[in-house]
Design a protein around this motif. Structure first.
Motif, PDB file in Angstrom:
ATOM      1  N   ALA A 107       0.827  -1.204   0.000  1.00 55.92           N
ATOM      2  CA  ALA A 107       0.000   0.000   0.000  1.00 55.92           C
ATOM      3  C   ALA A 107       0.865   1.260   0.000  1.00 55.92           C
ATOM      4  CB  ALA A 107      -0.937  -0.001   1.212  1.00 55.92           C
ATOM      5  N   THR A 108       1.947   1.255   0.802  1.00 56.33           N
ATOM      6  CA  THR A 108       2.820   2.425   0.880  1.00 56.33           C
ATOM      7  C   THR A 108       3.536   2.659  -0.439  1.00 56.33           C
ATOM      8  OG1 THR A 108       3.148   2.024   3.247  1.00 56.33           O
ATOM      9  CG2 THR A 108       4.711   3.485   2.152  1.00 56.33           C
ATOM     10  N   CYS A 109       4.093   1.591  -1.018  1.00 55.05           N
ATOM     11  CA  CYS A 109       4.824   1.736  -2.283  1.00 55.05           C
ATOM     12  C   CYS A 109       3.895   2.163  -3.413  1.00 55.05           C
ATOM     13  CB  CYS A 109       5.535   0.432  -2.635  1.00 55.05           C
ATOM     14  SG  CYS A 109       6.960   0.074  -1.593  1.00 55.05           S
ATOM     15  N   GLN A 110       2.693   1.620  -3.451  1.00 50.77           N
ATOM     16  CA  GLN A 110       1.757   2.002  -4.505  1.00 50.77           C
ATOM     17  C   GLN A 110       1.363   3.468  -4.380  1.00 50.77           C
ATOM     18  OE1 GLN A 110      -1.459  -0.810  -4.246  1.00 50.77           O
ATOM     19  NE2 GLN A 110      -0.119  -2.561  -4.681  1.00 50.77           N
ATOM     20  N   ARG A 111       1.176   3.946  -3.138  1.00 49.60           N
ATOM     21  CA  ARG A 111       0.840   5.360  -2.951  1.00 49.60           C
ATOM     22  C   ARG A 111       1.995   6.263  -3.355  1.00 49.60           C
ATOM     23  NH1 ARG A 111       2.288   8.523   0.872  1.00 49.60           N
ATOM     24  NH2 ARG A 111       2.854   6.837   2.284  1.00 49.60           N
ATOM     25  N   LEU A 112       3.212   5.928  -2.918  1.00 49.49           N
ATOM     26  CA  LEU A 112       4.381   6.730  -3.274  1.00 49.49           C
ATOM     27  C   LEU A 112       4.595   6.735  -4.786  1.00 49.49           C
ATOM     28  CD1 LEU A 112       6.783   5.563  -0.423  1.00 49.49           C
ATOM     29  CD2 LEU A 112       5.751   7.830  -0.662  1.00 49.49           C
ATOM     30  N   GLN A 113       4.390   5.588  -5.423  1.00 46.76           N
ATOM     31  CA  GLN A 113       4.550   5.511  -6.870  1.00 46.76           C
ATOM     32  C   GLN A 113       3.519   6.374  -7.582  1.00 46.76           C
ATOM     33  OE1 GLN A 113       7.088   3.841  -7.917  1.00 46.76           O
ATOM     34  NE2 GLN A 113       6.829   3.465 -10.116  1.00 46.76           N
ATOM     35  N   ALA A 114       2.290   6.367  -7.087  1.00 50.19           N
ATOM     36  CA  ALA A 114       1.235   7.175  -7.699  1.00 50.19           C
ATOM     37  C   ALA A 114       1.546   8.668  -7.571  1.00 50.19           C
ATOM     38  CB  ALA A 114      -0.112   6.854  -7.057  1.00 50.19           C
ATOM     39  N   GLU A 115       2.047   9.086  -6.415  1.00 51.49           N
ATOM     40  CA  GLU A 115       2.404  10.487  -6.223  1.00 51.49           C
ATOM     41  C   GLU A 115       3.531  10.891  -7.160  1.00 51.49           C
ATOM     42  OE1 GLU A 115       3.328  10.683  -2.110  1.00 51.49           O
ATOM     43  OE2 GLU A 115       1.226  10.698  -1.447  1.00 51.49           O
ATOM     44  N   MET A 116       4.513   9.998  -7.336  1.00 49.89           N
ATOM     45  CA  MET A 116       5.618  10.277  -8.244  1.00 49.89           C
ATOM     46  C   MET A 116       5.136  10.393  -9.689  1.00 49.89           C
ATOM     47  SD  MET A 116       7.636   8.547 -10.652  1.00 49.89           S
ATOM     48  CE  MET A 116       7.318   6.838 -10.201  1.00 49.89           C
ATOM     49  N   LEU A 117       4.250   9.479 -10.111  1.00 46.86           N
ATOM     50  CA  LEU A 117       3.748   9.511 -11.480  1.00 46.86           C
ATOM     51  C   LEU A 117       2.904  10.759 -11.731  1.00 46.86           C
ATOM     52  CD1 LEU A 117       2.775   5.747 -11.929  1.00 46.86           C
ATOM     53  CD2 LEU A 117       4.708   6.955 -12.976  1.00 46.86           C
ATOM     54  N   LEU A 118       2.153  11.193 -10.723  1.00 44.36           N
ATOM     55  CA  LEU A 118       1.382  12.420 -10.856  1.00 44.36           C
ATOM     56  C   LEU A 118       2.312  13.617 -11.054  1.00 44.36           C
ATOM     57  CD1 LEU A 118      -1.325  13.914 -10.733  1.00 44.36           C
ATOM     58  CD2 LEU A 118      -1.069  14.025  -8.250  1.00 44.36           C
ATOM     59  N   PHE A 119       3.430  13.634 -10.341  1.00 41.33           N
ATOM     60  CA  PHE A 119       4.431  14.689 -10.496  1.00 41.33           C
ATOM     61  C   PHE A 119       4.961  14.704 -11.921  1.00 41.33           C
ATOM     62  CE2 PHE A 119       7.941  17.403  -9.251  1.00 41.33           C
ATOM     63  CZ  PHE A 119       8.978  16.998 -10.076  1.00 41.33           C
ATOM     64  N   LEU A 120       5.329  13.538 -12.427  1.00 39.30           N
ATOM     65  CA  LEU A 120       5.881  13.458 -13.778  1.00 39.30           C
ATOM     66  C   LEU A 120       4.852  13.857 -14.834  1.00 39.30           C
ATOM     67  CD1 LEU A 120       7.980  10.157 -13.697  1.00 39.30           C
ATOM     68  CD2 LEU A 120       8.813  12.513 -13.650  1.00 39.30           C
ATOM     69  N   ALA A 121       3.577  13.525 -14.558  1.00 37.77           N
ATOM     70  CA  ALA A 121       2.545  13.798 -15.550  1.00 37.77           C
ATOM     71  C   ALA A 121       2.296  15.284 -15.740  1.00 37.77           C
ATOM     72  CB  ALA A 121       1.244  13.111 -15.157  1.00 37.77           C
ATOM     73  N   ASN A 122       2.602  16.085 -14.726  1.00 36.60           N
ATOM     74  CA  ASN A 122       2.241  17.506 -14.829  1.00 36.60           C
ATOM     75  C   ASN A 122       3.354  18.429 -14.338  1.00 36.60           C
ATOM     76  OD1 ASN A 122       0.244  19.456 -15.549  1.00 36.60           O
ATOM     77  ND2 ASN A 122      -0.045  19.865 -13.381  1.00 36.60           N
ATOM     78  N   HIS A 123       4.614  17.991 -14.417  1.00 42.60           N
ATOM     79  CA  HIS A 123       5.701  18.808 -13.896  1.00 42.60           C
ATOM     80  C   HIS A 123       6.658  19.203 -15.013  1.00 42.60           C
ATOM     81  CE1 HIS A 123       8.619  20.409 -11.050  1.00 42.60           C
ATOM     82  NE2 HIS A 123       9.539  19.821 -11.757  1.00 42.60           N
ATOM     83  N   GLY A 124       6.962  20.480 -15.046  1.00 40.96           N
ATOM     84  CA  GLY A 124       8.035  20.946 -15.920  1.00 40.96           C
ATOM     85  C   GLY A 124       7.703  20.898 -17.404  1.00 40.96           C
ATOM     86  N   ARG A 125       6.455  20.685 -17.752  1.00 41.12           N
ATOM     87  CA  ARG A 125       6.128  20.648 -19.168  1.00 41.12           C
ATOM     88  C   ARG A 125       5.853  22.053 -19.682  1.00 41.12           C
ATOM     89  NH1 ARG A 125       1.557  16.325 -20.510  1.00 41.12           N
ATOM     90  NH2 ARG A 125       1.477  15.555 -18.413  1.00 41.12           N
ATOM     91  N   GLU A 126       6.431  22.397 -20.790  1.00 44.45           N
ATOM     92  CA  GLU A 126       6.067  23.633 -21.438  1.00 44.45           C
ATOM     93  C   GLU A 126       4.701  23.444 -22.091  1.00 44.45           C
ATOM     94  OE1 GLU A 126       9.078  24.550 -24.217  1.00 44.45           O
ATOM     95  OE2 GLU A 126      10.644  24.829 -22.710  1.00 44.45           O
ATOM     96  N   GLN A 127       4.044  24.553 -22.384  1.00 46.08           N
ATOM     97  CA  GLN A 127       2.744  24.428 -23.020  1.00 46.08           C
ATOM     98  C   GLN A 127       2.894  23.665 -24.322  1.00 46.08           C
ATOM     99  OE1 GLN A 127       0.213  27.868 -23.012  1.00 46.08           O
ATOM    100  NE2 GLN A 127      -0.670  27.326 -24.981  1.00 46.08           N
ATOM    101  N   ALA A 128       2.163  22.575 -24.434  1.00 45.81           N
ATOM    102  CA  ALA A 128       2.318  21.690 -25.578  1.00 45.81           C
ATOM    103  C   ALA A 128       1.807  22.354 -26.858  1.00 45.81           C
ATOM    104  CB  ALA A 128       1.562  20.391 -25.324  1.00 45.81           C
ATOM    105  N   ARG A 129       2.480  22.098 -27.954  1.00 40.33           N
ATOM    106  CA  ARG A 129       2.046  22.581 -29.256  1.00 40.33           C
ATOM    107  C   ARG A 129       0.914  21.700 -29.747  1.00 40.33           C
ATOM    108  NH1 ARG A 129       3.056  21.241 -34.411  1.00 40.33           N
ATOM    109  NH2 ARG A 129       4.514  19.628 -33.748  1.00 40.33           N
ATOM    110  N   PHE A 130      -0.171  22.323 -30.178  1.00 42.38           N
ATOM    111  CA  PHE A 130      -1.323  21.563 -30.641  1.00 42.38           C
ATOM    112  C   PHE A 130      -1.069  21.047 -32.055  1.00 42.38           C
ATOM    113  CE2 PHE A 130      -5.601  21.587 -32.694  1.00 42.38           C
ATOM    114  CZ  PHE A 130      -6.090  20.471 -32.034  1.00 42.38           C
ATOM    115  N   ASP A 131      -1.156  19.712 -32.221  1.00 38.69           N
ATOM    116  CA  ASP A 131      -0.868  19.107 -33.518  1.00 38.69           C
ATOM    117  C   ASP A 131      -2.108  18.527 -34.189  1.00 38.69           C
ATOM    118  OD1 ASP A 131      -1.402  16.955 -31.914  1.00 38.69           O
ATOM    119  OD2 ASP A 131       0.518  15.942 -32.222  1.00 38.69           O
ATOM    120  N   GLY A 132      -3.279  18.851 -33.664  1.00 41.84           N
ATOM    121  CA  GLY A 132      -4.504  18.386 -34.293  1.00 41.84           C
ATOM    122  C   GLY A 132      -4.987  17.027 -33.842  1.00 41.84           C
ATOM    123  N   THR A 133      -4.296  16.406 -32.888  1.00 43.83           N
ATOM    124  CA  THR A 133      -4.698  15.090 -32.388  1.00 43.83           C
ATOM    125  C   THR A 133      -5.338  15.209 -31.009  1.00 43.83           C
ATOM    126  OG1 THR A 133      -2.598  14.652 -31.282  1.00 43.83           O
ATOM    127  CG2 THR A 133      -2.758  14.044 -33.617  1.00 43.83           C
TER     128      THR A 133
END
Length: 409
Positions: free
Chosen positions: A57-83
Motif C-alpha cells: 500500500a505504501t509503495c503504490q501510494r508513493l509511486q502514484a504520487e511520483m507519477l502524478l508529479f511526472l505527468a504535470n511537472h516541468g512541461r512547457e505548453q504543448a504545441r497543438f498538432d490536431g490530435t
C-alpha cells in the motif's frame, strides 16, 4: 525483493550485521526531473502480520504520487498538432485551462482519465472523428474487465464526459475542430452509471463500533459515529492531504508527509465546551453546525478520551500516530466492517446517505435535512435519501384519515 510483492520502487538493502533495511526508491527519471523524496524508509517487514499489505500500500501510494508529479511537472505548453493527444496535453499545460484551477484531488482523477484517453486513441486526428468513433469507444470502454463481470458503465461515461470537457476547452482556446466535436457530443446520448442506492443503517453502525473498539481502532469507531450522526462527509471529519504550496512556510505543529500537509479535518479545538461544532465543508465551503450532545453514539465515545489527550486532529491512525494517509481510512474501515459482519456492498461513504435516509424516515422537514447536510439544493438532499418511507408513510396516513372522514368513521 520478494517476487510476489506488488510494490513498485521497493528495494532491500542488507546491513553489515546481516539485518535487512527496506526502502521505496523514486526512479531515475523522476529524480532527474527534481522529484522529492527520492528515498523513503519503510518501517515494515514482509514477515510481520500485515507487513506485506502495508509495504504494498505504501509503495503504490508513493509511486502514484511520483507519477502524478511526472505527468504535470516541468512541461512547457504543448504545441497543438490536431490530435486528441495534442489537445489533452494543451489542456493540461495551458495556464488559462480549467485544469489549472482544479483542486489537487480532482486533478489527480482528471489525469487518470486523460491517460486512458491518450493511450487508447491519442493519435487520432480531430478532423477525422465522427459520432461512430465515440459510440465505438464508449462500447469498448464499458466492456467487463472479466467475462463474468459487470459492465463498466462508469468508466465509459467518464471518458465521454472528459472528451466533452476537452472539446469545450478547445473552443475557448480557439483550436480547430473542437466546436464541431463538442456539438456532436452535446447532442449525443450515452447511458450514465446508475446512482448508488445503498445507505448505511443504524444496525450497521451499532455492529461496527464495538468491533472497532475491540480491534484497537477507536479512531474508526469515532469517525463512523460522527459521519452517521451528523451526515458530515468523510473528508470533513478525517481531513485530507494536499501539496504544500511552494515557498510557503508550514505552520508549527502541522502534519506533513511526503510533501503534503494535512488540512480541513476535525480537531479537538473544533469541539467547544458546549459540543456544538461549526465547520466549513470541503466541497462547497458552506457551514454545517451540529450539536454533538444530541448524538449519543458520539458522546459515548468522546467520554472515553481523557482530557489531556484532547488536542490536535480528532481522528488519528493508531498505527502511525498521524491522520490517516490517502485511502487508508477506507481500507482499514473495510477490515473492521468485514469482521463486524457488515455486507461488502456497504461502504463508509454510505454513512452520509444513511443519516439523511434515517432523518426522512423520522419525518424531518426536507429543508431542515438539507441545511444539516450543508447542501445548497434540496434536489441534492433527495438523491441521498435512499429508500426512505417517511414521506410516503405520511401520505398514506393522510389518505387513510381522508377516507375515514368521508365514510363518517
Amino acid at each position: 525483493m520478494p517476487s510476489d510483492l506488488d510494490a513498485p520502487g521497493y528495494k532491500e538493502r542488507n546491513n553489515p550485521g546481516g539485518s535487512c533495511r527496506r526502502y521505496w526508491f523514486a526512479p531515475h527519471r523522476a529524480v532527474k526531473a527534481g522529484y522529492t523524496p527520492t528515498v523513503v524508509p519503510l518501517p515494515y517487514s514482509p514477515d510481520e502480520p500485515d507487513g506485506r499489505r502495508l509495504i504494498e500500500a505504501t509503495c503504490q501510494r508513493l509511486q502514484a504520487e511520483m507519477l502524478l508529479f511526472l505527468a504535470n511537472h516541468g512541461r512547457e505548453q504543448a504545441r497543438f498538432d490536431g490530435t486528441i493527444l495534442g489537445l489533452s496535453r494543451r489542456y493540461q499545460t495551458d495556464p488559462a485551462s480549467p485544469f489549472q484551477r482544479l483542486k489537487h484531488n480532482s486533478r489527480h482523477k482528471d489525469i487518470y482519465t486523460l491517460k486512458l484517453i491518450e493511450t487508447a486513441f491519442g493519435q487520432r486526428s480531430l478532423a477525422a472523428l465522427k459520432i461512430g468513433d465515440f459510440r465505438r469507444w464508449y462500447d469498448e470502454a464499458k466492456k467487463p474487465s472479466r467475462p463474468d463481470g459487470p459492465e463498466r458503465v462508469r468508466r465509459a461515461w467518464g471518458i465521454i464526459k472528459k472528451l466533452r470537457e476537452l472539446f469545450a476547452y478547445g473552443i475557448m482556446a480557439e483550436l480547430p475542430e473542437c466546436e464541431r466535436l463538442h456539438t456532436i457530443l452535446r447532442h449525443a446520448r450515452f447511458a450514465q452509471p446508475a446512482r448508488r442506492r445503498v445507505a448505511m443503517e443504524l444496525a450497521h453502525v451499532e455492529a461496527f463500533i464495538p468491533k472497532a473498539l475491540a480491534m484497537g481502532r477507536f479512531s474508526l469507531a469515532l469517525g463512523t459515529a460522527i459521519q452517521f450522526e451528523t451526515a458530515m462527509r468523510q473528508k470533513d471529519v478525517i481531513g485530507e492531504w494536499e501539496p504544500v504550496p511552494d515557498g510557503r512556510p508550514v505552520p508549527a505543529g502541522a502534519f506533513v508527509l511526503n510533501g503534503r500537509r494535512w488540512v480541513r479535518g476535525l480537531t479537538w479545538e473544533d469541539l467547544p465546551a458546549n459540543l456544538v461544532i461549526r465547520k466549513a465543508t470541503t466541497k462547497t465551503g458552506a457551514y454545517a453546525a451540529h450539536d454533538l450532545k444530541l448524538c449519543p453514539l458520539v458522546l459515548d465515545l468522546l467520554d472515553r478520551v481523557p482530557l489531556e489527550r484532547r488536542t490536535g486532529p480528532l481522528i488519528i491512525d493508531e498505527a502511525s500516530g498521524r491522520p490517516y494517509a490517502e485511502s487508508a481510512y477506507g481500507r482499514e474501515w473495510r477490515i473492521v466492517a468485514r469482521a463486524a459482519g457488515i455486507p461488502s456492498h456497504i461502504w463508509n461513504m454510505d454513512a452520509r446517505a444513511g443519516a439523511i435516509t434515517e432523518a426522512e424516515d423520522a419525518g424531518a422537514d426536507l429543508d431542515h435535512i438539507r441545511s444539516a447536510a450543508a447542501h445548497s439544493q434540496a434536489a441534492t438532499t433527495q438523491r441521498y435519501s435512499r429508500g426512505a418511507v417517511g414521506k410516503s408513510r405520511r401520505v398514506a396516513e393522510l389518505r387513510l384519515a381522508h377516507r375515514a372522514m368521508r365514510n363518517g368513521t
